[in-house]
Design an enzyme around this catalytic site. Structure first.
Site, PDB file in Angstrom:
ATOM      1  N   GLU A 173       0.837  -1.208   0.000  1.00  0.00           N
ATOM      2  CA  GLU A 173       0.000   0.000   0.000  1.00  0.00           C
ATOM      3  C   GLU A 173       0.870   1.256   0.000  1.00  0.00           C
ATOM      4  OE1 GLU A 173      -2.921  -0.567   3.120  1.00  0.00           O
ATOM      5  OE2 GLU A 173      -3.672  -2.408   2.189  1.00  0.00           O
ATOM      6  N   GLU A 204      -4.607  -9.156  -1.390  1.00  0.00           N
ATOM      7  CA  GLU A 204      -4.970  -8.942   0.015  1.00  0.00           C
ATOM      8  C   GLU A 204      -6.397  -8.440   0.090  1.00  0.00           C
ATOM      9  OE1 GLU A 204      -2.115  -6.821   2.591  1.00  0.00           O
ATOM     10  OE2 GLU A 204      -3.868  -6.093   3.688  1.00  0.00           O
TER      11      GLU A 204
END
Ligand code: NAG
Ligand code: NAG
Length: 481
Positions: A212, A313
């Protein structure tokens, strides 16, 4: 947008119970939405606490039945495991030691292998290969049970590569890797991949050096490891990593960039540059945009660049599996990933498939979403061709060698019959042949219950009754595209 439109539809059905809601969906035998790579989970952080539990490894990485909390759980059959190279170490070097966020839980501090900057040589005392034994055991257990797609990922560079020495992030959420350590982060990843291969017979298929990275929520008061990377910095790290994997003779490929949202991954691919895109083999994206975001645009960009795409994810806090089901079906409809990875198989409240406290080590319950995921992961298996199920709530998969067709369908609103039309297939089971089905009720009730004789082919169709909020899986053999 799609999600809201969809919810509106569900509400209309609930408010109009007398509307005839039955529908027919036609499975498109000519479609090809990719060859399935598999299902999996990331190991950090649950594996730091529970990684040595053989029963949990059986539950996650086999198809056999295993008892947990007095329940006979059908194994989820995962074959993907994501191992997290940590960023923490407790040593002091040159009067410098790690800065620790006041809010990080010990279960989220993952010990890293490169403990000071004196030497890049992984056999030197700057490296400690004894740390993180429990997560490594979880990886070993997964591989021993057949996990065959192993990924290495990083939440933050080692603390000493960070500007503020804090592996949770910069104080303002900006880029936290020191400009002179971009190559060191790549060396860290490459050395870990090489050491695992040479010493522990672990072959990482892929490595993602970021987690991220466009997010600005990684800061020095954070609850976990995290690091923002600007897109241009990502490109530089990818270039270094590409060189360092090659110079070590590793076949490990690069996946990137594990952005949080589909739309961030779109921007990332549009701006990272052709050199980096050429060095990435697979686009990894997280599913935290839920029902929003341009999954379709991301798929178009990735496939135009010739890249595989994984939802690497996904997690949500709804223990029933309702949100997971709708987002997973949106993925099959619009994102077309070939791999799908649940974040924490064990976690608190509704987040885990199994409810656990990874600080105290208590395992307390199995969430309904466990059986919901079993409806997908036990049947849509690696190597199968994903087919268009003809409806937003239906996905199909086909195994050519066993001539098996799998259909997974969800129903949210009014209980109804759904008809499945197989007229597009050149061969299908004969009129009257039994269709085996499994049912899980999202709101409670059936948990992956198998029914073998109540559903039959009627000409080119079969049908089944779906209660409100349920997921069913059907298997048919003797099917030819
Ligand atoms: C290496 O890691 C092990 C396991 O955490 C620890 O016991 C040991 O003290 C570490 N060695 C050094 C030199 O830091
Ligand atoms: C671990 O479990 C606790 C309690 O269930 C939960 O609040 C937390 O988010 C989990 N993750 C951690 C500590 O890394």
């Amino acid at each position: 947008m799609r999600f809201h439109a969809f919810l509106g539809f569900a509400v209309v059905l609930i408010q109009s119970p007398h509307t005839a809601a039955d529908y027919t969906t036609t499975i498109n035998a000519q479609s090809n939405r990719g060859t399935w790579d598999g299902w999996g989970t990331s190991l950090a952080w649950w594996a730091k606490k529970f990684g040595d539990r053989a029963d949990l490894a059986d539950i996650l990485f086999t198809l056999k039945t295993t008892t947990l909390l007095g329940l006979n759980l059908p194994g989820l059959g995962f074959n993907i495991a994501r191992y997290n190279a940590g960023a923490c170490s407790s040593n002091t070097y040159d009067s410098t030691s790690m800065a620790v966020s006041a809010n990080i839980k010990s279960s989220r501090q993952v010990d890293g292998y490169w403990i000071n900057w004196a030497s890049e040589d992984p056999t030197s005392s700057s490296w400690n290969w004894s740390v993180d034994g429990t997560q490594r055991q979880a990886l070993r257990n997964a591989i021993d049970r057949g996990a065959n797609r192993i990924e290495l990922f990083s939440n933050s560079p080692m603390w000493w590569m960070c500007k503020n020495k804090n592996p949770s992030g910069a104080s303002d959420g900006s880029e936290n890797i020191q400009s002179w350590n971009l190559e060191q982060h790549a060396i860290y990843m490459a050395n870990v991949a090489k050491y695992f291969k040479d010493n522990w017979n672990v072959q990482f298929e892929s490595v993602d050096p970021f987690n991220e990275p466009s997010a600005t929520w990684w800061n020095s008061a954070g609850t976990q490891e995290g690091c923002h990377f600007n897109v241009a910095t990502q490109a530089t790290v990818i270039n270094h990593l590409h060189n360092h994997l090659a110079s070590r003779g590793l076949s490990t490929v690069i996946s990137a960039s594990d952005e949080s949202y589909f739309d961030q991954a779109v921007t990332n691919l549009q701006t990272i540059g052709s050199t980096a895109i050429g060095q990435i083999s697979r686009v990894n994206v997280h599913g935290y945009q839920g029902g929003s975001g341009r999954r379709d645009t991301l798929y178009s960009l990735a496939s135009a660049a010739g890249k595989k795409l994984w939802n690497s994810e996904y997690g949500d806090g709804v223990g029933s599996g309702l949100d997971m089901t709708s987002n997973l079906l949106l993925d099959f409809r619009w994102l077309l990933p070939t791999g799908w990875v649940y974040w924490q198989a064990l976690d608190g409240s509704g987040w885990g498939l199994v409810q656990a406290d990874n600080d105290s080590g208590q395992i307390t319950a199995v969430n309904q979403k466990y059986w919901v995921l079993a409806q997908f992961s036990r049947h849509i298996r690696p190597g199968m061709r994903i087919l268009d199920g003809g409806n937003s709530n239906v996905v199909a998969a086909y195994d050519a060698s066993s001539k098996k067709l799998v259909i997974v369908a969800a129903n949210y609103g009014t209980a109804q019959y759904i008809n499945f039309d197989l007229s597009g297939f050149s061969q299908r089971p004969a009129n009257g042949a039994a269709v085996v089905r499994w049912n899980t009720q999202i709101d409670g009730g059936d948990r992956y219950v198998q029914y073998s004789s109540d559903t039959v082919m009627s000409g080119t169709k079969f049908w089944s009754y779906f209660s409100t909020n349920s997921v069913q899986t059907f298997e048919l053999t003797g099917v030819v595209l």
